[in-house]
Motif scaffolding. Structure first.
Motif, PDB file in Angstrom:
ATOM      1  N   ILE A 152       0.850  -1.188   0.000  1.00  0.00           N
ATOM      2  CA  ILE A 152       0.000   0.000   0.000  1.00  0.00           C
ATOM      3  C   ILE A 152       0.888   1.241   0.000  1.00  0.00           C
ATOM      4  CG2 ILE A 152      -1.559   1.331   1.494  1.00  0.00           C
ATOM      5  CD1 ILE A 152      -2.979  -1.275   2.130  1.00  0.00           C
ATOM      6  N   ALA A 161      -4.793   5.175  -4.081  1.00  0.00           N
ATOM      7  CA  ALA A 161      -5.859   4.330  -4.602  1.00  0.00           C
ATOM      8  C   ALA A 161      -7.164   5.100  -4.522  1.00  0.00           C
ATOM      9  CB  ALA A 161      -5.966   3.038  -3.782  1.00  0.00           C
ATOM     10  N   ALA A 169      -9.834   0.565  -4.328  1.00  0.00           N
ATOM     11  CA  ALA A 169      -9.250  -0.476  -3.494  1.00  0.00           C
ATOM     12  C   ALA A 169      -9.698  -0.344  -2.041  1.00  0.00           C
ATOM     13  CB  ALA A 169      -7.736  -0.406  -3.588  1.00  0.00           C
ATOM     14  N   ALA A 170      -9.927  -1.502  -1.435  1.00  0.00           N
ATOM     15  CA  ALA A 170     -10.314  -1.551  -0.028  1.00  0.00           C
ATOM     16  C   ALA A 170      -9.389  -2.496   0.711  1.00  0.00           C
ATOM     17  CB  ALA A 170     -11.764  -2.002   0.124  1.00  0.00           C
ATOM     18  N   VAL A 171      -9.232  -2.263   2.006  1.00  0.00           N
ATOM     19  CA  VAL A 171      -8.404  -3.113   2.846  1.00  0.00           C
ATOM     20  C   VAL A 171      -9.192  -3.434   4.113  1.00  0.00           C
ATOM     21  CG1 VAL A 171      -7.284  -1.106   3.915  1.00  0.00           C
ATOM     22  CG2 VAL A 171      -6.168  -3.348   4.008  1.00  0.00           C
ATOM     23  N   ALA A 188      -3.796   3.525   6.028  1.00  0.00           N
ATOM     24  CA  ALA A 188      -4.509   3.095   4.818  1.00  0.00           C
ATOM     25  C   ALA A 188      -5.347   4.240   4.249  1.00  0.00           C
ATOM     26  CB  ALA A 188      -5.383   1.891   5.133  1.00  0.00           C
ATOM     27  N   TYR A 193      -7.166   4.475   0.534  1.00  0.00           N
ATOM     28  CA  TYR A 193      -7.925   3.223   0.543  1.00  0.00           C
ATOM     29  C   TYR A 193      -9.236   3.365   1.307  1.00  0.00           C
ATOM     30  CZ  TYR A 193      -4.467   0.186  -1.627  1.00  0.00           C
ATOM     31  OH  TYR A 193      -3.633  -0.425  -2.546  1.00  0.00           O
ATOM     32  N   THR A 194     -10.226   2.587   0.883  1.00  0.00           N
ATOM     33  CA  THR A 194     -11.427   2.388   1.667  1.00  0.00           C
ATOM     34  C   THR A 194     -11.083   1.414   2.791  1.00  0.00           C
ATOM     35  OG1 THR A 194     -12.884   2.700  -0.247  1.00  0.00           O
ATOM     36  CG2 THR A 194     -13.787   1.511   1.653  1.00  0.00           C
TER      37      THR A 194
END
Length: 360
Positions: A152, A161, A169-171, A188, A193-194
């Motif tokens: 990431i 992202a 993109a999600a984490v 994140a 990122y989501t």
């Protein structure tokens, strides 16, 4: 100087390991020599320390006799090696983490500690010592998991992202209300990122305050399926609990697309096709090999790339504290006695939703 030094024999430590609990205190306040710094190190007068579960695990099982305990610190620079990197000056405020609990001359629960100049950071003037001390093991764990292992983008690289509005993109961050979870959520989010996380209902507001986009109650038997329904394309997760079925939960979320779950404790090999588990050990960021319970315990190789990652993280951190904030802090009084009391609270599972910090 005064320092908290371990004293359990190998027999007692192995017994503690087998019993899953501690027999005896295992640590005491000692008068020892102030550490001698090398040319690339700085000497720090410790002002505050943050406590971690790893502290009591070292005291009870891992630490050989004569080791200084403690990892997270904040303080003041009092001496500088001639080749120390970091543009340090005597009197500068400083914070970070050291590999406490394994060495006789390196640990945070002491009046002075030594650390390589490039493996520490300079807190901003508006941040207290107690807050600065929290950016140790937990923050480093989040960085190591997200940036060094999952790829990431770094927080100082901007939005790497597409976020929620872009269906990008999600984490998954399992156990988002832990200190490592809160730092992971923020790192994140800083990368764009989501962030999907799990927590108990009483911690929902906390994780949302720190940036979580969606939070699920891990107590629910349908939680993993609910995550998949709403976020079917997740391919990376950080398991900040790594006990019970937490890693399996993460694997179930990732099984549609495959991917990697970073764990903080050894979970063996994944039984879910396409899903990989990777254990991280924050101590690899210090760039040296080490072993626990020698000669029978596990060995960990030196990882130059992890050391470079820590140096990069701490170099950038002073510019990031507006978006990567410290976790809630609970201050304990009493100096070294306060440290022992706080570590015992962690040992008994009596701490939730905050980071224990002790002023020296």
């Amino acid at each position: 100087m005064k320092a908290l030094v371990t004293n359990h024999s190998i027999a007692t430590r192995l017994l503690n390991l087998g019993l899953g609990r501690s027999i005896g205190r295992g640590v005491g306040l000692s008068e020892i020599a102030v550490p001698t710094i090398s040319d690339d190190e700085i000497l720090v007068k410790v002002r505050a320390v943050a406590l971690n579960p790893t502290d009591y695990k070292h005291i009870d099982v891992i630490s050989p006799p004569g080791s200084i305990v403690g990892c997270d610190y904040a303080g003041e620079v009092v001496n500088i090696g001639k080749n120390a990197r970091g543009d340090w000056k005597v009197g500068d405020r400083v914070a970070g983490a050291v590999h406490g609990g394994l060495y006789p001359d390196r640990g945070a629960f002491a009046e002075y500690l030594k650390v390589p100049g490039d493996l520490a950071w300079k807190p901003p003037v508006n941040m207290s010592d107690a807050e600065a001390a929290t950016y140790g093991v937990s923050a480093v764990t989040g960085m190591l998991a997200l940036n060094a292992r999952l790829g990431i983008p770094w927080a100082d690289e901007g939005k790497g992202a597409q976020g929620v509005s872009g269906n990008g993109a999600a984490v998954l961050i399992y156990a988002g209300s832990t200190s490592a979870g809160l730092f992971s959520i923020q790192l994140a989010k800083a990368a764009g990122y989501t962030v999907v996380t799990t927590a108990s209902p009483h911690s929902f507001d906390l994780v949302k305050k720190y940036g979580a986009d969606k939070v699920f109650d891990y107590h629910s038997s349908a939680a993993a399926d609910d995550v998949v329904k709403e976020f079917p394309n997740i391919t990376c997760a950080v398991d900040c609990f790594s006990e019970g079925n937490s890693t399996e939960f993460c694997a179930n979320v990732l099984k549609n697309k495959g991917g990697k779950v970073v764990t903080l404790l050894d979970q063996g090999k994944s039984k879910t096709p396409g899903v990989q588990y990777e254990l991280i050990m924050a101590y690899t960021v210090f760039g040296h090999a080490f072993q626990w319970l020698p000669p029978i315990g596990p060995k960990f190789e030196a990882k130059t790339s992890d050391r470079k990652a820590l140096a990069r993280f701490y170099e950038s951190l002073p510019r990031l504290t507006e978006m990567v904030k410290p976790p809630p802090v609970s201050t304990i009084n009493g100096g070294f006695d306060g440290i022992l009391a706080g570590v015992d609270k962690l040992r008994k599972g009596q701490v939730s939703g905050s980071k224990l910090v002790v002023h020296l």
